[in-house]
Design a protein around this motif. Structure first.
Motif: not given
Length: 419
Positions: A60-78
């Protein structure tokens, strides 16, 4: 050079605002990693998950960004987080194969809750494969530079699963040197299944770059092949001319719904390789009705199609996915049961299963991915930027993982009518 300033393969620049779901995602990373048997490395060097150093590693280079994208959009955000460079993996295909094989079965309840919430998101009606939209959706993918595909496909320019030799227990023996022969073997198997030979009036739905049409013409068949890709139409005509069979190959820019047979009796044979996945479930009756209408009495149709389990197809058919958004808009992978039911309800066609080759597709995709990655500088020279390269690396690895984990298969289906 291709203009990439507003390219469709870029994830959204603005991170979604999803504070609660983002925090929930953060708290599930460590238990999820342990349950999946993967390792997750944070920017400070800490590793979450299992202790087995052989387990796939996600950085993880920018974990908070990943958490927000996955939290909002699931696999698409991943997926969008990977496109944006917010995380990487030592072996992306191995990581995704592990995730594909275990996530649904062992995900903790908070993640399953998030997935249920995200599953309410539906595909845009603009992706429906009406005749106008189908042409746009095909060109979205296939009218990228032909040189791009030449970098990772083999000399046959065949963009579908190859069939390799197998060992004593049925595992494909695949290496790069074997890929052209394996693609020709797949083409010959489809032509044999459809009974294509001297004098056959053959219709091909989905031209690709012309390898199958040329192979059929060399058998003495008269080929009518149709595509919605402007680039592939021109390339297939050129290939037929170079092979000296242009007099037996007619390449037409045409929707399958608008095909008219060369004679009132219809075509002796129809072949279609990995075209059905792009039709869209709403239009499967149109597709199979067209086959029934165009096939001569006593004729045979050979179809190669990616498939998934029927319950998985029902669960995902209306949902937006990363693949639909960034790679293949408008499509739907069918189940064999759905094909059989559609043919039974709308046509006189019978469906016979003639072989499945999921492990061969995983091997094919591995070879394509390795070639694509080796040619990163050449891809960049085409004007396709780093965002594009990450998108396509993920696409190839994601697809490979689906077959390697057994979530996807590829089938040869023979369609005919009762005597």
């Amino acid at each position: 050079m291709r203009d990439t300033t507003a390219a469709w393969w870029r994830p959204p620049d603005t991170l979604p605002s999803a504070p609660i779901r983002g925090r929930l995602t953060r708290f599930t990373v460590a238990p999820m990693a342990r349950r999946l048997g993967i390792r997750v490395m944070l920017p400070d060097g800490r590793v979450l998950g299992g202790t087995d150093r052989r387990a796939p590693l996600m950085r993880l280079h920018r974990p908070e960004a990943l958490y927000r994208r996955f939290g909002a959009f699931g696999p698409i955000g991943f997926g969008e987080s990977y496109q944006a460079g917010e995380w990487d993996a030592e072996d992306l295909a191995a990581l995704l194969t592990t995730v594909a094989g275990h996530l649904r079965a062992i995900a903790p309840k908070p993640v399953l809750w998030l997935t249920r919430f995200q599953d309410r998101r539906r595909r845009s009606p603009e992706t429906r494969n009406t005749p106008w939209a189908a042409a746009r959706n095909v060109r979205h993918h296939y009218d990228l530079p032909e040189e791009l595909f030449a970098l990772f496909l083999d000399e046959t320019m065949t963009y579908s699963a190859a069939i390799f030799p197998t060992d004593a227990v049925g595992r494909p023996q695949a290496d790069e040197a074997q890929l052209p022969a394996a693609q020709r073997h797949k083409i010959d198997r489809l032509l044999d299944l459809a009974g294509v030979g001297l004098g056959t009036q053959l219709l091909e739905i989905g031209t690709g770059w012309g390898a199958l049409a040329v192979a059929a013409a060399r058998r003495g068949a008269h080929v009518h092949t149709v595509t919605l890709s402007v680039n592939q139409c021109g390339a297939a005509r050129r290939r037929a001319a170079e092979a000296g069979v242009a007099d037996r190959v007619r390449v037409e820019l045409c929707d399958y719904r608008d095909i008219h047979p060369r004679s009132a009796g219809g075509y002796d044979a129809i072949v279609s390789a990995e075209m059905l996945e792009g039709v869209g479930g709403e239009f499967w009756p149109d597709y199979f009705t067209a086959l029934d209408r165009l096939l001569a009495s006593g004729g045979r149709a050979a179809i190669q199609t990616i498939t998934m389990r029927h319950d998985d197809m029902l669960a995902t058919r209306a949902k937006d996915t990363w693949i639909h958004r960034y790679i293949f808009p408008g499509g739907l992978i069918p189940s064999v049961s759905a094909v059989e039911a559609t043919c039974r309800q709308y046509t006189r066609l019978r469906v016979h299963r003639a072989g499945s080759y999921g492990s061969h597709y995983a091997a094919t995709l591995r070879l394509w991915r390795e070639r694509f990655d080796r040619h990163a500088d050449d891809v960049a020279a085409l004007g396709l930027d780093r965002a594009f390269q990450r998108t396509w690396h993920l696409y190839l690895a994601y697809s490979e993982a689906g077959f390697a984990a057994g979530h996807l298969d590829v089938e040869h289906l023979l369609l005919d009518r009762a005597p």
